[in-house]
Motif scaffolding. Structure first.
Motif, PDB file in Angstrom:
ATOM      1  N   ALA A   1       0.835  -1.207   0.000  1.00  0.00           N
ATOM      2  CA  ALA A   1       0.000   0.000   0.000  1.00  0.00           C
ATOM      3  C   ALA A   1       0.868   1.255   0.000  1.00  0.00           C
ATOM      4  O   ALA A   1       1.909   1.305   0.655  1.00  0.00           O
ATOM      5  CB  ALA A   1      -0.915   0.005   1.213  1.00  0.00           C
ATOM      6  N   LEU A   2       0.426   2.262  -0.742  1.00  0.00           N
ATOM      7  CA  LEU A   2       1.126   3.548  -0.792  1.00  0.00           C
ATOM      8  C   LEU A   2       0.087   4.661  -0.726  1.00  0.00           C
ATOM      9  O   LEU A   2      -0.852   4.699  -1.517  1.00  0.00           O
ATOM     10  CB  LEU A   2       1.947   3.676  -2.073  1.00  0.00           C
ATOM     11  N   ILE A   3       0.281   5.570   0.224  1.00  0.00           N
ATOM     12  CA  ILE A   3      -0.650   6.679   0.472  1.00  0.00           C
ATOM     13  C   ILE A   3       0.069   8.004   0.245  1.00  0.00           C
ATOM     14  O   ILE A   3       1.223   8.176   0.652  1.00  0.00           O
ATOM     15  CB  ILE A   3      -1.162   6.637   1.928  1.00  0.00           C
ATOM     16  N   LEU A   4      -0.615   8.940  -0.399  1.00  0.00           N
ATOM     17  CA  LEU A   4      -0.170  10.333  -0.463  1.00  0.00           C
ATOM     18  C   LEU A   4      -1.107  11.132   0.435  1.00  0.00           C
ATOM     19  O   LEU A   4      -2.329  11.043   0.302  1.00  0.00           O
ATOM     20  CB  LEU A   4      -0.246  10.875  -1.885  1.00  0.00           C
ATOM     21  N   LEU A   5      -0.512  11.891   1.357  1.00  0.00           N
ATOM     22  CA  LEU A   5      -1.316  12.710   2.253  1.00  0.00           C
ATOM     23  C   LEU A   5      -0.678  14.093   2.345  1.00  0.00           C
ATOM     24  O   LEU A   5       0.552  14.194   2.465  1.00  0.00           O
ATOM     25  CB  LEU A   5      -1.403  12.058   3.632  1.00  0.00           C
TER      26      LEU A   5
ATOM     27  N   TYR B   1     -10.868  13.070   0.112  1.00  0.00           N
ATOM     28  CA  TYR B   1     -10.553  11.701   0.509  1.00  0.00           C
ATOM     29  C   TYR B   1     -10.774  10.796  -0.694  1.00  0.00           C
ATOM     30  O   TYR B   1     -11.910  10.574  -1.125  1.00  0.00           O
ATOM     31  CB  TYR B   1     -11.455  11.304   1.681  1.00  0.00           C
ATOM     32  N   ASP B   2      -9.697  10.301  -1.252  1.00  0.00           N
ATOM     33  CA  ASP B   2      -9.761   9.458  -2.440  1.00  0.00           C
ATOM     34  C   ASP B   2      -9.079   8.122  -2.119  1.00  0.00           C
ATOM     35  O   ASP B   2      -7.961   7.855  -2.573  1.00  0.00           O
ATOM     36  CB  ASP B   2      -9.082  10.167  -3.618  1.00  0.00           C
TER      37      ASP B   2
ATOM     38  N   HIS C   1      -5.739  16.379   2.141  1.00  0.00           N
ATOM     39  CA  HIS C   1      -5.931  15.554   0.954  1.00  0.00           C
ATOM     40  C   HIS C   1      -5.339  14.182   1.238  1.00  0.00           C
ATOM     41  O   HIS C   1      -4.187  14.088   1.674  1.00  0.00           O
ATOM     42  CB  HIS C   1      -5.234  16.165  -0.263  1.00  0.00           C
ATOM     43  N   VAL C   2      -6.133  13.135   0.999  1.00  0.00           N
ATOM     44  CA  VAL C   2      -5.696  11.761   1.237  1.00  0.00           C
ATOM     45  C   VAL C   2      -5.964  10.977  -0.044  1.00  0.00           C
ATOM     46  O   VAL C   2      -7.105  10.920  -0.510  1.00  0.00           O
ATOM     47  CB  VAL C   2      -6.470  11.109   2.400  1.00  0.00           C
ATOM     48  N   ARG C   3      -4.909  10.367  -0.595  1.00  0.00           N
ATOM     49  CA  ARG C   3      -5.079   9.623  -1.846  1.00  0.00           C
ATOM     50  C   ARG C   3      -4.363   8.280  -1.756  1.00  0.00           C
ATOM     51  O   ARG C   3      -3.196   8.217  -1.375  1.00  0.00           O
ATOM     52  CB  ARG C   3      -4.536  10.422  -3.016  1.00  0.00           C
TER      53      ARG C   3
END
Length: 195
Positions: free
Chosen positions: A102-106, A118-119, A151-153
């Protein structure tokens, strides 16, 4: 300057107490009737370096929604209170945070304007007995009460637990960076003079 926030909120559905210290060591003392959320909030405290004491009770026999949402509200209020006048904070921070596949950009802006993008499409409805749709409800409540932009992607990810864990770790890391004090910043980091 002491950057601490304390909130006690009691409704007909929940009772929540929060103590947050933005200049802590990442010590989390979390006690809610939702074990998965306890784990996520302990991760948040550890990676934010905020000291966080939180106790909550609620009508979890109905479902977890009220308790999760109200915890988000109280955390946001404690966070906003701890920020005080926001003088000297860096204001912005972003990070890519992995958790296995898993990889998250915040990204966050301590703007004084609540906004959540929230994506994150979590590929399972539950992790254990925790409804994964409640992650977004928690974030919305936290952002709206905390008065900041987030922003959460989800960039990559298949495992629901890994995705949610990466989101909470990223939240900790990014908020820690955004509220970090910089001696070069005089007043608040805004041409308007307020945040």
């Amino acid at each position: 300057m002491v950057r601490k926030g304390e909130i006690h909120r009691k409704t007909g559905e929940t009772e929540i107490k929060v103590n947050m210290n933005l200049d802590g060591e990442g010590i989390g003392r979390i006690n809610t009737p939702i074990p998965f959320l306890n784990h996520m909030l302990e991760l948040f405290a550890k990676h934010s370096l905020f000291d966080l004491e939180l106790t909550a009770s609620g009508d979890v026999e109905v479902d977890f929604h009220h308790t999760v949402e109200d915890i988000g509200i109280c955390l946001g209020k404690a966070f906003n209170k701890a920020l005080g006048d926001k003088k000297g904070i860096k204001r912005f921070c972003s990070a890519f945070i992995p958790m296995d596949e898993a990889l998250i950009l915040l990204a966050a802006d301590i703007s004084g304007r609540p906004f959540l993008k929230y994506d994150v499409n979590i590929p399972a409805e539950r992790v254990g007995n925790f409804d994964t749709e409640l992650v977004e409800e928690f974030f919305r409540a936290f952002v709206n009460s905390g008065n900041f932009t987030l922003h959460v992607r989800l960039i990559e990810g298949k495992n629901a637990h890994h995705i949610i864990e990466a989101v909470f770790k990223a939240l900790g890391r990014v908020l820690s960076g955004a509220v970090e004090l910089d001696s070069r910043i005089k007043g608040v980091p805004s041409t308007k003079g307020i945040l």
